[in-house]
Scaffold this motif. Sequence first.
Motif, mmCIF file in Angstrom:
data_model
loop_
_atom_site.group_PDB
_atom_site.id
_atom_site.type_symbol
_atom_site.label_atom_id
_atom_site.label_comp_id
_atom_site.label_asym_id
_atom_site.label_seq_id
_atom_site.Cartn_x
_atom_site.Cartn_y
_atom_site.Cartn_z
ATOM 1 N N THR A 144 0.833 -1.194 0.000
ATOM 2 C CA THR A 144 0.000 0.000 0.000
ATOM 3 C C THR A 144 0.875 1.253 0.000
ATOM 4 O OG1 THR A 144 -1.958 1.019 0.997
ATOM 5 C CG2 THR A 144 -0.204 0.333 2.509
ATOM 6 N N LEU A 145 0.250 2.372 -0.292
ATOM 7 C CA LEU A 145 0.926 3.672 -0.273
ATOM 8 C C LEU A 145 0.258 4.563 0.759
ATOM 9 C CD1 LEU A 145 2.852 5.867 -1.502
ATOM 10 C CD2 LEU A 145 0.981 6.418 -3.078
ATOM 11 N N VAL A 146 1.076 5.179 1.597
ATOM 12 C CA VAL A 146 0.618 6.217 2.527
ATOM 13 C C VAL A 146 1.237 7.520 2.032
ATOM 14 C CG1 VAL A 146 0.580 7.038 4.905
ATOM 15 C CG2 VAL A 146 0.579 4.565 4.431
ATOM 16 N N ALA A 147 0.404 8.477 1.639
ATOM 17 C CA ALA A 147 0.965 9.672 1.007
ATOM 18 C C ALA A 147 0.124 10.908 1.282
ATOM 19 C CB ALA A 147 1.089 9.478 -0.508
ATOM 20 N N ARG A 148 0.800 12.041 1.253
ATOM 21 C CA ARG A 148 0.150 13.342 1.394
ATOM 22 C C ARG A 148 -0.533 13.743 0.084
ATOM 23 N NH1 ARG A 148 2.044 16.917 5.422
ATOM 24 N NH2 ARG A 148 3.252 15.823 7.021
ATOM 25 N N ARG A 149 -1.244 14.881 0.152
ATOM 26 C CA ARG A 149 -1.857 15.456 -1.035
ATOM 27 C C ARG A 149 -1.451 16.915 -1.242
ATOM 28 N NH1 ARG A 149 -6.261 13.075 -3.431
ATOM 29 N NH2 ARG A 149 -7.146 11.234 -2.425
ATOM 30 N N ASP A 150 -0.601 17.442 -0.351
ATOM 31 C CA ASP A 150 -0.419 18.890 -0.299
ATOM 32 C C ASP A 150 0.828 19.405 -1.012
ATOM 33 O OD1 ASP A 150 1.308 17.698 1.486
ATOM 34 O OD2 ASP A 150 0.849 19.018 3.173
ATOM 35 N N THR A 151 1.575 18.550 -1.703
ATOM 36 C CA THR A 151 2.763 19.020 -2.412
ATOM 37 C C THR A 151 2.822 18.408 -3.804
ATOM 38 O OG1 THR A 151 4.236 17.220 -1.687
ATOM 39 C CG2 THR A 151 4.037 19.149 -0.224
ATOM 40 N N TRP A 152 3.594 19.041 -4.666
ATOM 41 C CA TRP A 152 3.799 18.533 -6.017
ATOM 42 C C TRP A 152 4.420 17.136 -5.969
ATOM 43 C CZ3 TRP A 152 7.869 17.042 -9.174
ATOM 44 C CH2 TRP A 152 7.620 17.027 -10.553
ATOM 45 N N THR A 153 5.411 16.949 -5.109
ATOM 46 C CA THR A 153 6.067 15.644 -5.007
ATOM 47 C C THR A 153 5.081 14.567 -4.575
ATOM 48 O OG1 THR A 153 8.191 16.661 -4.465
ATOM 49 C CG2 THR A 153 7.931 14.344 -3.913
ATOM 50 N N ALA A 154 4.195 14.889 -3.636
ATOM 51 C CA ALA A 154 3.218 13.909 -3.157
ATOM 52 C C ALA A 154 2.345 13.409 -4.299
ATOM 53 C CB ALA A 154 2.356 14.524 -2.057
ATOM 54 N N HIS A 155 1.938 14.290 -5.181
ATOM 55 C CA HIS A 155 1.107 13.869 -6.306
ATOM 56 C C HIS A 155 1.909 13.048 -7.316
ATOM 57 C CE1 HIS A 155 -2.743 15.849 -5.455
ATOM 58 N NE2 HIS A 155 -2.013 16.744 -4.823
ATOM 59 N N GLY A 201 2.766 -5.693 -12.312
ATOM 60 C CA GLY A 201 1.697 -6.677 -12.194
ATOM 61 C C GLY A 201 1.147 -6.794 -10.790
ATOM 62 N N LEU A 202 1.229 -5.717 -10.010
ATOM 63 C CA LEU A 202 0.701 -5.714 -8.647
ATOM 64 C C LEU A 202 -0.673 -5.064 -8.640
ATOM 65 C CD1 LEU A 202 3.912 -4.390 -6.834
ATOM 66 C CD2 LEU A 202 3.137 -6.773 -6.926
ATOM 67 N N SER A 203 -1.504 -5.474 -7.704
ATOM 68 C CA SER A 203 -2.799 -4.834 -7.542
ATOM 69 C C SER A 203 -2.629 -3.592 -6.672
ATOM 70 C CB SER A 203 -3.801 -5.785 -6.883
ATOM 71 O OG SER A 203 -4.037 -6.904 -7.726
ATOM 72 N N ALA A 204 -2.999 -2.437 -7.208
ATOM 73 C CA ALA A 204 -2.869 -1.200 -6.439
ATOM 74 C C ALA A 204 -3.874 -1.212 -5.288
ATOM 75 C CB ALA A 204 -3.100 0.001 -7.337
ATOM 76 N N GLU A 205 -3.381 -1.008 -4.071
ATOM 77 C CA GLU A 205 -4.244 -0.917 -2.896
ATOM 78 C C GLU A 205 -4.800 0.506 -2.782
ATOM 79 O OE1 GLU A 205 -4.877 -3.462 -0.734
ATOM 80 O OE2 GLU A 205 -3.666 -4.828 -1.969
ATOM 81 N N PRO A 206 -5.912 0.680 -2.061
ATOM 82 C CA PRO A 206 -6.409 2.038 -1.818
ATOM 83 C C PRO A 206 -5.330 2.872 -1.109
ATOM 84 C CG PRO A 206 -8.064 0.414 -1.200
ATOM 85 C CD PRO A 206 -6.803 -0.355 -1.475
ATOM 86 N N LEU A 254 4.759 1.838 1.388
ATOM 87 C CA LEU A 254 5.626 2.951 1.014
ATOM 88 C C LEU A 254 4.994 4.199 1.612
ATOM 89 C CD1 LEU A 254 7.890 4.363 -0.634
ATOM 90 C CD2 LEU A 254 6.307 4.382 -2.580
ATOM 91 N N VAL A 255 5.774 4.963 2.388
ATOM 92 C CA VAL A 255 5.237 6.123 3.102
ATOM 93 C C VAL A 255 5.954 7.382 2.626
ATOM 94 C CG1 VAL A 255 4.779 7.175 5.345
ATOM 95 C CG2 VAL A 255 4.774 4.675 5.120
ATOM 96 N N HIS A 256 5.195 8.327 2.151
ATOM 97 C CA HIS A 256 5.732 9.643 1.798
ATOM 98 C C HIS A 256 5.246 10.628 2.858
ATOM 99 C CE1 HIS A 256 5.545 13.659 -0.086
ATOM 100 N NE2 HIS A 256 6.686 13.283 -0.613
ATOM 101 N N ASN A 257 6.139 11.099 3.688
ATOM 102 C CA ASN A 257 7.589 11.226 3.600
ATOM 103 C C ASN A 257 8.253 10.656 4.849
ATOM 104 O OD1 ASN A 257 7.092 13.181 5.637
ATOM 105 N ND2 ASN A 257 6.983 14.811 4.131
#
Length: 352
Positions: free
Chosen positions: A198-209, A223-228, A258-261
């Motif tokens: 899974t991905l843990v990510a922000r929404r508030d920066t250009w890099t996060a997007h 070939g991985l299933s993207a998690e929410p 994977l965690v940003h940041n």
Amino acid sequence: MSISADERRAKILAEVQKLGSVRVVELAERLGLPAVTVRRDVAALAESGMVRRSHGSVSVTTGRDDQAADGPALGLLVPSVGQYFDEVIAGARDAAGRAGTHLVLGISSYEASVDQAQVEQLLKSGVEGLLLAPNWLPSDRPGEQEWVKELPVPAVLVERRPALGSPAAELDSASSDHHHGVLVALRHLSALGWERITLVARRDTWTAHQVRDGYIEGCELLGLSAEPVIDSISPKTDAKTVADRLAEACARGVRAALVHNDQDAIQLLPLLRARGLRVPEDLSVVSYDDVFAALGAPPLTAVAPPKKAVGAEAVGLLLRRMASSAAASVPVQHVQLLPELTVRESCGAAAG
């Protein structure tokens, strides 16, 4: 109301630039901040080369080498000082010094509305070229980037890759390829045997997007299933809520994240332990940025964008553009540099 370290350091830097030189105690009084906090922030700014400390005082630094630089001043607009952009600034500063030029810094504190005002101040200071890391997001309304077309001096985007057909598309740019960085992380976790990442990510920066888009693209390529995607820490989402959502994902079979940041990843570690999740035994974790990932408990495997190299590359592009501004035949360059993965203990694999 408390302010973030980035905001404090932006205020400190602005005050020092206004005064030229000031004692740290007086600086703390002027800003209404504890002296111990100001000393700590001044030390961080000095380590990054943005101010100079001497016998209890702090003064401006031009970013020049020991010998005076006679070349033009270059303006550098960044969204913050501290963390990620410290290294970008350091790379640009070193490259400018080697070229006999120096930097003048502007800070917009992650507020898009401040970008233009900061650029105007840089231009008033006499800079002859601009290095720009504006606060652009995919949600920006049409026309919000139009101002870059009216700049009176050459400009290069830093850690921003202009969208095709956008007003900034005809500017040179130097940036990290965050899609590649995410792919490297996913490939490493997949090689360890994890199929649900899974991905843990922000929404508030250009890099996060960029990281979010890279996650969808990387999962498809591997070939991985993207998690929410789990929205990371924000004014509406605290660290405990993020930890709860990540624990719920683990209960559904997710075994890697994977965690940003870095900052958010390090905050999550003790909260996951409190929920009975051990890293890396129950969950492999990779952080994105690698500013202080090595200081996690356990030390975090991390994607490291080439931040210093991006700053240096941007200066090189700007100096080339300034030297050839009269030559319309010089093509625009969009340069992307590849992040690397540093393996530590948080994935359960041997560090190296």
